[in-house]
Design a protein around this motif. Sequence first.
Motif, short mmCIF file in Angstrom:
data_model
loop_
_atom_site.label_atom_id
_atom_site.label_comp_id
_atom_site.label_asym_id
_atom_site.label_seq_id
_atom_site.Cartn_x
_atom_site.Cartn_y
_atom_site.Cartn_z
N LEU A 261 -3.86 2.42 -6.67
CA LEU A 261 -4.79 1.29 -6.47
C LEU A 261 -4.29 0.02 -7.19
N GLU A 262 -3.15 0.17 -7.86
CA GLU A 262 -2.53 -0.96 -8.56
C GLU A 262 -3.52 -1.60 -9.54
N VAL A 263 -4.21 -0.74 -10.27
CA VAL A 263 -5.18 -1.22 -11.25
C VAL A 263 -4.48 -1.42 -12.60
N GLU A 264 -4.60 -2.60 -13.14
CA GLU A 264 -4.03 -2.89 -14.47
C GLU A 264 -5.10 -2.64 -15.51
N MET B 79 0.85 -1.19 0.00
CA MET B 79 0.00 0.00 0.00
C MET B 79 0.89 1.25 0.00
N ARG B 80 0.61 2.11 -0.92
CA ARG B 80 1.50 3.25 -1.13
C ARG B 80 0.69 4.53 -1.11
N SER B 81 1.23 5.59 -0.52
CA SER B 81 0.59 6.90 -0.52
C SER B 81 1.45 7.88 -1.30
N LEU B 82 0.93 9.08 -1.54
CA LEU B 82 1.76 10.13 -2.14
C LEU B 82 1.57 11.40 -1.31
N VAL C 115 -3.18 7.29 0.76
CA VAL C 115 -3.58 8.69 0.99
C VAL C 115 -2.83 9.56 -0.02
N ILE C 116 -3.57 10.43 -0.66
CA ILE C 116 -2.96 11.39 -1.59
C ILE C 116 -3.04 12.77 -0.95
#
Lengths: 138, 305
Positions: free
Chosen positions: B301-304, B1-4, B119-120
């Motif tokens: 969201l790691e959407v391909e 899970m990654r935020s910016l 979280v952005i």
Amino acid sequence: MKIDSIQNGIVLDHITAGKGMQIYKLLKLDNLDCSVAIIKNVNSRKMGKKDIIKIDADIDVNMDILGYVDPGVTIDIIRNEELVEKRRVHLPEKLENVLFCKNPRCITTTEQELPHVFRLTDRDNRIYRCIYCDTKTQ
Amino acid sequence: MRSLIDIAELSIEEIDELLQRAEDIIANPKKYAHACDGKKLATLFFEPSTRTRLSFEAAMYELGGNVISMASAGSSSATKGESVADTAKTVSCYADVIAMRHPKEGAPYVASINASIPVINAGDGGHNHPTQTLADLLTIYREKGRLNNLTVGFCGDLKFGRTVHSLITALSRYTGIKFVLISPDELKLPSYIKKDIIQKNNLEYVQTTDFEAVLPELDILYMTRVQRERFFNEEDYVRLKDSYILTPDKMKLAKADCSVLHPLPRVNEISVAIDNDPRACYFKQVFNGKIMRMSLILKLLEVEV
């Protein structure tokens, strides 16, 4: 001046002359009920003058505070009146609740429960920045 | 899970990936129309915003997702004293990604370490505004075809202008960038950005109060508004707000292909008469902002697709 040697405890040696009392307060050594000696302006071949703190108890010392306030300090561990270990302190990468952010726009001003955390961003110039707002230590 | 939270968290390769994805979204919008079906974006705006909030919401809708939100900062539990950490934990139960704007610097970071979803940072005080920077980068990239070898002028409030700080941080990693910093003395770029970012990367920069003298050399002119909400003293705001105004006469001094950017909203620092000048890119920036937010949401969201 003669001060008794300690049985089991620690000696903070090579404190920059004049910083002994500041370190005593920052480490909250006044809360201890064991013997604590602050020796000021001791003659030192290497430093000219230095302060020393002797604590007659085996306590955990906050190395981050020591590293930030006076990185030249050495910690001598004493067991049965013998020096068994000598530790050096380093400028810590992170400081928690040692420095406090002064930026009025920082989230720490409104959320009191947040720890005040600073990270080392410039080792040469000993600059720390708030992890929340990037404000530099004064 | 990654935020910016800060633009510096993205590598040049990741920014390039976001730019390429953005170009593909512009070229093939239908391909992405259902990319986020069933996903929800929570927009938590504790400070007034029109553009950024609508941009995030439009971005999520165009990806097929949904948006949940609070009516205004005054209607949130923050007014009851709820902490940012608790808000983040709570909203994590409702949504898949959070976009947060907050007047306090570091609030989105606090949210990111407490939330269980990305979280952005949609702007925190005068600190960071990474998605505006992504919009700026896409605009420069689309106008110039590159992000290196550019002379970039920043004009206006360089002290409190978070968009300026973030864009300088991002551009400092590219080669051949020269910065021209135009501001009144009271609103100069903070020394830590000059020292830690521009000088550390050995980039050339000029600091001046003379707008017209440097205008002819700029490839990009980034205008900013003097922000009333950043001043503690109204007198200082009134004295500084009209320091620099871009007019058609001044634009005659600029290069034929100089691109004029502005994070908007504008007050009067760019004359409305400039809007029809082909060099005016600030409304393209608004469009690009939505596209880059789509690109970013897909990445987090790691959407391909």
